[in-house]
Motif scaffolding. Structure first.
Motif, PDB file in Angstrom:
ATOM      1  N   LEU A 231       0.825  -1.207   0.000  1.00 22.34           N
ATOM      2  CA  LEU A 231       0.000   0.000   0.000  1.00 22.34           C
ATOM      3  C   LEU A 231       0.862   1.260   0.000  1.00 22.34           C
ATOM      4  CD1 LEU A 231      -2.726  -1.106   2.561  1.00 22.34           C
ATOM      5  CD2 LEU A 231      -2.981  -0.963   0.072  1.00 22.34           C
ATOM      6  N   VAL A 232       1.922   1.256   0.788  1.00 22.92           N
ATOM      7  CA  VAL A 232       2.811   2.413   0.849  1.00 22.92           C
ATOM      8  C   VAL A 232       3.478   2.647  -0.502  1.00 22.92           C
ATOM      9  CG1 VAL A 232       4.997   3.236   1.827  1.00 22.92           C
ATOM     10  CG2 VAL A 232       3.199   2.372   3.331  1.00 22.92           C
ATOM     11  N   GLU A 264      11.949   0.651   4.812  1.00 26.54           N
ATOM     12  CA  GLU A 264      12.204  -0.672   4.230  1.00 26.54           C
ATOM     13  C   GLU A 264      12.247  -0.604   2.705  1.00 26.54           C
ATOM     14  OE1 GLU A 264       9.841  -2.753   7.962  1.00 26.54           O
ATOM     15  OE2 GLU A 264       8.955  -2.757   5.959  1.00 26.54           O
ATOM     16  N   LEU A 265      11.346   0.172   2.114  1.00 24.14           N
ATOM     17  CA  LEU A 265      11.300   0.278   0.654  1.00 24.14           C
ATOM     18  C   LEU A 265      12.509   1.042   0.119  1.00 24.14           C
ATOM     19  CD1 LEU A 265       7.475   0.946   0.346  1.00 24.14           C
ATOM     20  CD2 LEU A 265       8.680  -1.010  -0.648  1.00 24.14           C
ATOM     21  N   GLU A 270      13.481   0.230  -3.740  1.00 24.18           N
ATOM     22  CA  GLU A 270      12.217   0.368  -4.476  1.00 24.18           C
ATOM     23  C   GLU A 270      11.670   1.788  -4.455  1.00 24.18           C
ATOM     24  OE1 GLU A 270       9.681  -3.431  -4.090  1.00 24.18           O
ATOM     25  OE2 GLU A 270      10.934  -3.414  -2.281  1.00 24.18           O
ATOM     26  N   LEU A 271      12.176   2.622  -3.553  1.00 20.35           N
ATOM     27  CA  LEU A 271      11.846   4.040  -3.518  1.00 20.35           C
ATOM     28  C   LEU A 271      13.132   4.828  -3.380  1.00 20.35           C
ATOM     29  CD1 LEU A 271       8.770   4.175  -1.068  1.00 20.35           C
ATOM     30  CD2 LEU A 271       8.726   4.139  -3.578  1.00 20.35           C
ATOM     31  N   ASP A 286       9.030   8.072  -6.387  1.00 16.77           N
ATOM     32  CA  ASP A 286       8.822   6.901  -7.233  1.00 16.77           C
ATOM     33  C   ASP A 286       9.915   6.878  -8.293  1.00 16.77           C
ATOM     34  OD1 ASP A 286       7.784   4.807  -8.781  1.00 16.77           O
ATOM     35  OD2 ASP A 286       6.455   6.171  -9.891  1.00 16.77           O
ATOM     36  N   PRO A 287      10.653   5.754  -8.436  1.00 16.19           N
ATOM     37  CA  PRO A 287      11.730   5.706  -9.443  1.00 16.19           C
ATOM     38  C   PRO A 287      11.262   6.002 -10.853  1.00 16.19           C
ATOM     39  CG  PRO A 287      11.908   3.856  -7.923  1.00 16.19           C
ATOM     40  CD  PRO A 287      10.587   4.526  -7.624  1.00 16.19           C
ATOM     41  N   GLY A 288       9.987   5.781 -11.139  1.00 15.89           N
ATOM     42  CA  GLY A 288       9.472   6.062 -12.483  1.00 15.89           C
ATOM     43  C   GLY A 288       8.881   7.449 -12.628  1.00 15.89           C
TER      44      GLY A 288
END
Length: 410
Positions: A231-232, A264-265, A270-271, A286-288
């Motif tokens: 969700l995060v 954690e992300l 992932e972030l 967001d990497p994108g």
């Protein structure tokens, strides 16, 4: 500037970068399609992750307007069909009551368990069982036998005495005095029953196994931390760049939980950690994320996901989003149902609107350009958008009340 290059350290962003990233992540900046089909609607809901529902219908229900703001005129039934018969979305608590992609259901089971085990629900069950032995089981059995069913169709709604309440009988709050309504909502919160659709704006309750597709129910329930990370991460993707407070608000997660999952992300790559010029809080990217220029024109529901976290709206746009529906008329600054107007990559105005369906008229009850905006420079764009909205709502004409600095120019 295009897509951001991956670098190992914290990303430094200007306020303009953050604004463009936030708008593109929310589905703005892409030309509205000439034709909208079910696939486009489903893709939009999936990217947002949550489309808020609200009962106010002075113009059009908020969830329809959220889709319209991004895709332009579309048949409203296409959104209804996502819930029934397509079952591509389901209704649950995301950000308030929301339409959510059905793939999110496993990630929200921990919330259902939390509701089922909450002390208030357990105390309510105990009280009802004491006063009406067997009533809870009877309601669930009636849903199984007769569902989809509205609250008012229960054979025994178990209404309680309202003689000492301050609420008028015409108020929706009278339903707080029905054990039947509370039982159905408690079962809904706990995931035992689900919303099979709505009639008017009233939920139709049915057994969850008849609403959520079998292939979704068969998926394993993820550990709580994994579900929260899901969700995060989606919240950051839907926001583009965000503070921890912004992220927590998106799916109404506890702040401490959100911060732990963000760490954690980031640790997992992932972030991206980020710093936005003018923000006093660390940001997460967001990497994108996409910083290309945004050319948008849209009227926004007061409940639009772009506007949920008001401090974020001020940080991104310098715009103070206020919702005055519950304010006494004499104390309202802008009006009853006011829609911010997005033009280019900024919020430049706000418009108080209502749909007079008996007269076939879109009524502009007030129009206000932001202090930094010359009303004459945005009037033509707003007029075009108002006329497009009126046509979409099957209203034949638009009238303007001369209230606000922008109204005389429309």
């Amino acid at each position: 500037m295009g897509r951001l290059a991956a670098v190992p350290d914290r990303v430094e962003l200007s306020d303009g970068d953050a604004r463009r990233i936030g708008l593109r992540a929310q589905g703005f900046g892409v030309a509205r399609p000439a034709r909208v089909d079910r696939r486009r609607v489903r893709k939009l809901v999936a990217s947002l992750g949550a489309v808020q529902l609200d009962a106010v219908n002075v113009l059009v229900r908020s969830h329809y307007l959220t889709v319209y703001s991004r895709l332009g005129p579309y048949p409203r039934r296409l959104l209804d069909e996502q819930l029934d018969p397509d079952r591509a979305v389901f209704e649950y608590w995301g950000h308030a009551a929301s339409l959510l992609p059905v793939e999110f259901q496993p990630a929200l089971r921990w919330r259902m368990t939390s509701y089922a085990e909450h002390k208030n629900w357990l105390a309510f069950r105990e009280r009802v069982e004491r006063e009406r032995p067997g009533y809870l089981a009877a309601v669930e059995r009636e849903v199984a036998e007769r569902g989809p069913i509205r609250f008012g169709e229960l054979s025994d709604p178990a209404r309680r005495d309202r003689s000492d309440t301050k609420y008028a009988a015409s108020s929706v709050l009278w339903e707080r005095f029905s054990d039947g309504k509370s039982v159905l909502e408690g079962l809904f919160n706990a995931g035992r029953v689900s919303a099979a659709g709505r009639r008017g704006f009233e939920r139709l309750f049915d057994l969850t196994e008849r609403v959520i597709p079998a292939e979704i129910l068969a998926l394993p329930t993820p550990p709580v931390e994994e579900a929260q990370r899901f969700l995060v991460q989606h919240a950051v993707r839907a926001l583009g760049v965000a503070s921890a407070r912004d992220v927590a608000d998106y799916f109404r997660l506890p702040a401490v939980v959100t911060r732990a999952r963000l760490r954690e992300l980031v640790d997992g790559g992932e972030l991206r950690p980020a710093a936005v010029h003018g923000w006093n809080e660390p940001a997460y990217l967001d990497p994108g994320a996409d910083t290309r220029p945004v050319e948008a024109r849209a009227l926004l529901s007061p409940f639009d996901s772009l506007l949920w976290e008001r401090s974020r709206v001020e940080r991104l746009f310098g715009f103070r989003h206020s919702f005055e529906l519950y304010v006494k008329p004499a104390k309202r600054e802008y009006g009853y149902y006011v829609l911010p107007f997005l033009l280019g990559d900024n919020l430049v105005a706000r418009v108080d609107l209502s749909a007079d369906r008996t007269q076939g008229t879109l009524r502009v009850l007030g129009a206000y350009a932001e202090p930094s905006v010359n009303p004459k420079t945005i009037a033509a764009d707003l007029t075009t958008e108002l006329n497009t909205l009126a046509t979409w709502l099957d209203l034949e004409k638009t009238t303007v009340t001369p209230r606000g600095n922008l109204a005389p120019h429309l």
